[in-house]
Design a protein around this motif. Sequence first.
Motif, short mmCIF file in Angstrom:
data_model
loop_
_atom_site.label_atom_id
_atom_site.label_comp_id
_atom_site.label_asym_id
_atom_site.label_seq_id
_atom_site.Cartn_x
_atom_site.Cartn_y
_atom_site.Cartn_z
N GLU A 37 57.75 1.59 -5.67
CA GLU A 37 57.56 2.97 -6.13
C GLU A 37 58.87 3.76 -6.15
N THR A 38 59.75 3.46 -5.24
CA THR A 38 61.00 4.22 -5.17
C THR A 38 62.10 3.59 -6.03
N GLY A 39 61.80 2.48 -6.67
CA GLY A 39 62.77 1.84 -7.56
C GLY A 39 63.81 1.00 -6.86
N GLN A 40 63.61 0.73 -5.59
CA GLN A 40 64.56 -0.09 -4.84
C GLN A 40 64.38 -1.57 -5.14
N THR A 41 63.23 -1.93 -5.69
CA THR A 41 62.92 -3.32 -6.04
C THR A 41 62.63 -3.39 -7.53
N ASP A 42 63.30 -4.33 -8.20
CA ASP A 42 63.00 -4.57 -9.62
C ASP A 42 61.72 -5.37 -9.71
N LEU A 43 60.89 -4.98 -10.66
CA LEU A 43 59.61 -5.66 -10.82
C LEU A 43 59.71 -6.73 -11.89
N ASN A 44 59.07 -7.87 -11.63
CA ASN A 44 58.98 -8.87 -12.68
C ASN A 44 57.68 -8.64 -13.44
N ILE A 45 57.55 -9.34 -14.55
CA ILE A 45 56.40 -9.13 -15.43
C ILE A 45 55.08 -9.44 -14.71
N SER A 46 55.06 -10.53 -13.97
CA SER A 46 53.80 -10.90 -13.31
C SER A 46 53.36 -9.84 -12.30
N ARG A 47 54.30 -9.25 -11.59
CA ARG A 47 53.96 -8.20 -10.63
C ARG A 47 53.48 -6.94 -11.37
N LEU A 48 54.13 -6.62 -12.47
CA LEU A 48 53.73 -5.46 -13.26
C LEU A 48 52.32 -5.66 -13.81
N LEU A 49 52.02 -6.85 -14.28
CA LEU A 49 50.68 -7.16 -14.77
C LEU A 49 49.64 -7.07 -13.65
N GLN A 50 50.01 -7.55 -12.46
CA GLN A 50 49.11 -7.49 -11.31
C GLN A 50 48.80 -6.03 -10.94
N ILE A 51 49.83 -5.20 -10.94
CA ILE A 51 49.62 -3.78 -10.60
C ILE A 51 48.73 -3.12 -11.65
N ALA A 52 49.01 -3.39 -12.92
CA ALA A 52 48.21 -2.80 -13.99
C ALA A 52 46.74 -3.21 -13.87
N LYS A 53 46.52 -4.48 -13.58
CA LYS A 53 45.14 -4.97 -13.44
C LYS A 53 44.47 -4.33 -12.22
N THR A 54 45.17 -4.26 -11.12
CA THR A 54 44.61 -3.70 -9.89
C THR A 54 44.30 -2.21 -10.04
N PHE A 55 45.20 -1.48 -10.71
CA PHE A 55 45.02 -0.04 -10.90
C PHE A 55 44.19 0.28 -12.14
#
Length: 106
Positions: A37-55
Amino acid sequence: MKSIGDHIKKSRLALGLSQADAAKQLNISTPAFCKMETGQTDLNISRLLQIAKTFKVPVIRLVTGEDADQASSVESNELRQQLAEKEEEINKLRKKVIDLYDKLGM
């Protein structure tokens, strides 16, 4: 411009989730989620997809903060504006050609 982390936070808050709740649903630690959330970690596509699905939000909302319809609408408006500018430019060039023909007596 808001970052992906800001859009993730907004989506999380819309669901009424704490960072700990969101992290638990994603099977990651709370500090790891906080870093996303604070941008300290770069997100990969699979994590972004997981977050989108979860939310339950489209990935485009996490990336841009807009729904696909809004993003398309903005792009369409920009393209319409560019087209109008090009048409105006063409009309000016046509007028120049007509003026040149008139000067040449054709």
